[in-house]
Every structure is written in structure tokens, then in C-alpha cells.
Design a protein around this motif. Structure first.
Motif, PDB file in Angstrom:
ATOM      1  N   PHE A 102      30.321  35.331  34.747  1.00 10.59           N
ATOM      2  CA  PHE A 102      31.472  35.991  34.148  1.00 10.59           C
ATOM      3  C   PHE A 102      32.761  35.479  34.779  1.00 10.59           C
ATOM      4  N   MET A 103      33.871  35.699  34.080  1.00 11.71           N
ATOM      5  CA  MET A 103      35.159  35.262  34.600  1.00 11.71           C
ATOM      6  C   MET A 103      36.235  36.276  34.232  1.00 11.71           C
ATOM      7  N   THR A 104      37.344  36.183  34.922  1.00 14.05           N
ATOM      8  CA  THR A 104      38.530  37.021  34.721  1.00 14.05           C
ATOM      9  C   THR A 104      38.222  38.520  34.735  1.00 14.05           C
ATOM     10  N   ALA A 105      37.364  38.942  35.645  1.00 10.73           N
ATOM     11  CA  ALA A 105      37.077  40.379  35.771  1.00 10.73           C
ATOM     12  C   ALA A 105      38.307  41.090  36.326  1.00 10.73           C
ATOM     13  N   THR A 106      38.777  42.114  35.614  1.00  5.81           N
ATOM     14  CA  THR A 106      40.001  42.824  35.990  1.00  5.81           C
ATOM     15  C   THR A 106      39.811  44.325  35.816  1.00  5.81           C
ATOM     16  N   LEU A 107      40.250  45.085  36.806  1.00  3.51           N
ATOM     17  CA  LEU A 107      40.258  46.542  36.703  1.00  3.51           C
ATOM     18  C   LEU A 107      41.667  46.986  36.339  1.00  3.51           C
ATOM     19  N   ILE A 108      41.803  47.576  35.157  1.00  2.00           N
ATOM     20  CA  ILE A 108      43.103  48.038  34.676  1.00  2.00           C
ATOM     21  C   ILE A 108      43.213  49.535  34.939  1.00  2.00           C
ATOM     22  N   ASN A 109      44.192  49.927  35.732  1.00  4.15           N
ATOM     23  CA  ASN A 109      44.367  51.334  36.099  1.00  4.15           C
ATOM     24  C   ASN A 109      45.212  52.050  35.060  1.00  4.15           C
ATOM     25  N   ALA A 110      44.636  52.240  33.884  1.00  3.18           N
ATOM     26  CA  ALA A 110      45.308  52.967  32.815  1.00  3.18           C
ATOM     27  C   ALA A 110      44.955  54.453  32.907  1.00  3.18           C
ATOM     28  N   ARG A 111      45.373  55.221  31.909  1.00  2.00           N
ATOM     29  CA  ARG A 111      45.012  56.648  31.883  1.00  2.00           C
ATOM     30  C   ARG A 111      43.502  56.808  31.978  1.00  2.00           C
TER      31      ARG A 111
END
Length: 372
Positions: A102-111
Motif C-alpha cells: 500500500f502507499m500514501t496511507a494518511t489519517l485524516i482527523n475530521a469529525r
């Protein structure tokens, strides 16, 4: 339109590639968080996925899914549960970053925090969120697909019409697949309330239903009205008032006071407290797209009817070009990548060895009925 819907369905090879991506995600999650299972949700669960659809996954912790000791409230909404789920998503995101698959794993801290990652071989994007159970929503989708024979092709063509105009990215104010699906159902439900829709639609008249949906939203007064699907009804929006003047007007628990008056207010049939349009300021663009499309389609149909078959240019654009375009180079490229990945997997080129953590399967291939 029915041919278009058939073309957009996943082939057996494409579905196999999607299933292997799910197995790889589940294998990694099973190692990183053995006590936190994953559940496939969204279009890959309901059978409405296309070759470009993201894979949506629900991450949850069983110990926080239960009711509290009094039996009155779910533990899932407590601060402790939210903190634990966020920590779990962070662990999962780090595990995906370390994986060469996998690539570009990102955790987005949204609501609602979300892990977004791309599978290297297939290019498929996977979205992992900690959401409420999806059974009620899946049940509604299955029921509406059975109720309206035209719903599946309508959804396929209108969703892609919005996708190519970049109006389906939720984090950019667009409409997600579930919201688009329910918008179509809402229009069809309200057609049954009128003595005449002006389109002489029958239950199986796909073209008439398309024009009805386009015209319904093109002419909807969203500043004044909100909509409910079950039962189909229109309720007035209200203006914010001081608390001294009494509580806000509600409809089945849904406060009809969006943060912007022009937003679509559409009550989720699976959750009466959820407004499907409150996060989508792109509704103005959607309305204009539907309005212009309806006009252009009618003009093209009139030209078609006025010309005999001998006078028609065999190389002329498709009638549906105004909706979904006629250039599919990028789309075909995505399909070739999926097919190639599936072939490589069958030849032993990639795949997972540990399949003990495989989630709920996608379903039966070949366009057959799936388990909801």
C-alpha cells in the motif's frame, strides 16, 4: 441507459481484484489489531460498485459496541470509546504505511477520523472509518432496489455524471454514493405524491424517471423545503430563533435548520437524526448540472425525432454524452489495471497467505443477487 449500467458493472476479474485488496487490508489489520474486526460497507457491500469505486471499510471495537450497564445508551459515543477508536486507527495507519503493498496511507482527523490508503497494484483507494453499524442503511438500499426497477441504472448514470464533474468528493463538499442514491429515491418517492408528474412515467419507464429526477432537483426550492423519504413528505425549513421563543421545529427529530439556508435537507431513512445534505454545499452546482442536462437532452431528443434514420449522422455524439461524457480513456486504463492485477493474482504473483481474518465477502459474482 441500461447498456451503460451493464458496462459499469464489475466483471468477475475486477471483483476478484477488489476481493484480494480487501483480504490484504484485513490481513494487515488482523495482525496490528487482532481484536478489532473490519466490515465492508458502501457500494462494495450493496452491489452498486463500479471499477472506480473506493472500497469503504468500517473499523470497530466490539467492547464499545454494547450498551452500558443500564441498557439505555451505547458505549460507542463515550469519550473513552472515541479515544480508543482514534488510537486504533492510528495503529492501523502506521501498519499500512509499513506495508509495501500500500502507499500514501494518511489519517485524516475530521469529525469522523478516516484512514485513506491506496493499493499499489490496483490503484484502488480504501477508506477506513469508525462508523455506526450499517445494517439499517443496507436494508433500506436493498428495499429500494426491489421497489424501483429503474433505480440501479439511474444511480449508475447520475452518480458518474456527478463524478466526472468532481461533485462526489465528500471532503470537498460533494455528495457521497449513499446520499446520491437516496436523492434519487427521494425524487421517485415524491413523484408518486402528485396526480401527474408531467412525464407519463410508468414503473419501468427509465427515460421518464431520469427526466423526473433531473427536473425535481432543478426546480426544488431548497431554501424553503426539506424532504423525508419514509413516508414521502415535504416539510418547511425554519429560521433560527432565540431559545426564549421556544424550541426549534423538528421533523422526526431532525432539526430543519441547516447551517446554510440553500443546503439540501434530506432525512436519512436509516437514521432520522441524520441530514444527508448538511455537509454538501455543492448542491447549487448539482442543481445547475441537472437543469442544463435536462434542457440539452430534450433538445437532442427533439432533433433525433425530427430526423429520419437516413438523415442521422452515424458518427454523431451519444444522446447521453451531455450527462456522462464520451471519453473513457482513463476509465478503460483503470479497468485494464484491475484485470491485470487479477490475472497476476491467479498466477500466484500476489495475494495474502493468511486469510483467517477475511471480512464479510462481497457477494456472488456475475451480477447475481448479493447478500445484504
Amino acid at each position: 441507459m441500461r447498456a451503460y449500467e451493464t458496462y459499469m458493472r464489475l466483471t468477475a476479474a475486477e471483483e476478484r481484484a477488489c476481493q484480494l485488496v480487501i483480504e490484504e487490508i484485513t490481513s494487515i489489520a488482523g495482525t496490528a489489531l487482532p481484536n478489532s474486526p473490519l466490515e465492508i460497507i458502501g457500494s462494495h457491500r450493496t452491489g452498486l460498485a463500479t471499477p472506480t469505486s473506493d472500497i469503504d471499510v468500517r473499523f470497530f471495537m466490539p467492547e464499545y459496541e454494547e450498551r452500558d450497564s443500564s441498557g439505555r445508551a451505547s458505549k460507542a459515543t463515550t469519550p473513552k470509546a472515541k479515544k480508543a477508536r482514534h488510537k486504533g486507527l492510528k495503529v492501523l495507519c502506521n501498519a499500512l504505511r509499513e506495508s509495501p503493498r500500500f502507499m500514501t496511507a494518511t489519517l485524516i482527523n475530521a469529525r469522523i477520523p478516516i484512514v485513506r490508503v491506496v493499493h499499489r497494484r490496483t490503484g484502488l483507494e480504501v477508506n477506513i472509518q469508525s462508523l455506526k453499524p450499517s445494517l439499517a442503511a443496507r436494508t433500506c438500499v436493498a428495499a429500494y432496489l426491489s421497489e424501483y426497477p429503474t433505480l440501479r441504472p439511474l444511480y449508475m448514470i447520475l452518480r458518474f455524471a456527478l463524478e466526472i464533474r468532481h461533485l462526489t468528493t465528500v471532503f470537498e463538499g460533494g455528495f457521497g454514493s449513499y446520499a446520491i442514491f437516496m436523492m434519487i429515491v427521494n425524487a421517485l418517492k415524491h413523484a408518486s405524491l402528485l396526480p401527474s408528474t408531467g412525464h407519463d412515467a410508468t414503473r419501468y419507464d427509465l427515460a421518464a424517471h431520469l427526466f423526473w429526477v433531473l427536473d425535481f432537483y432543478a426546480g426544488a426550492d431548497l431554501r424553503k423545503n426539506g424532504y423525508s423519504l419514509d413516508p414521502p413528505s415535504v416539510f418547511p425549513k425554519v429560521v433560527k430563533r432565540d431559545q426564549s421563543k421556544g424550541p426549534l421545529q423538528t421533523y422526526k427529530g431532525l432539526k430543519s435548520v441547516p447551517k446554510e439556508p440553500y443546503l439540501l435537507c434530506l432525512q436519512d431513512p436509516a437514521d432520522p437524526f441524520n441530514d444527508l445534505g448538511r455537509q454538501s454545499p455543492s448542491i447549487k452546482h448539482v442543481q445547475e448540472v441537472f437543469r442544463q442536462t435536462s434542457i440539452t437532452l430534450r433538445n437532442r431528443l427533439e432533433d433525433w425525432d425530427n430526423n429520419s434514420s437516413k438523415e442521422r449522422d452515424p458518427g454523431q455524439e451519444s444522446l447521453l454524452d451531455t450527462l456522462v461524457g464520451a471519453h473513457y480513456g482513463h476509465f478503460k486504463g483503470r479497468r485494464r489495471i484491475l484485470a491485470k492485477a487479477a490475472t497476476q493474482a491467479e498466477e500466484g504473483g500476489w495475494g495474502v497467505g493468511d486469510r483467517t481474518h477475511v471480512p464479510i465477502p462481497l457477494g456472488i459474482r456475475g451480477g447475481q443477487r448479493r447478500e445484504f
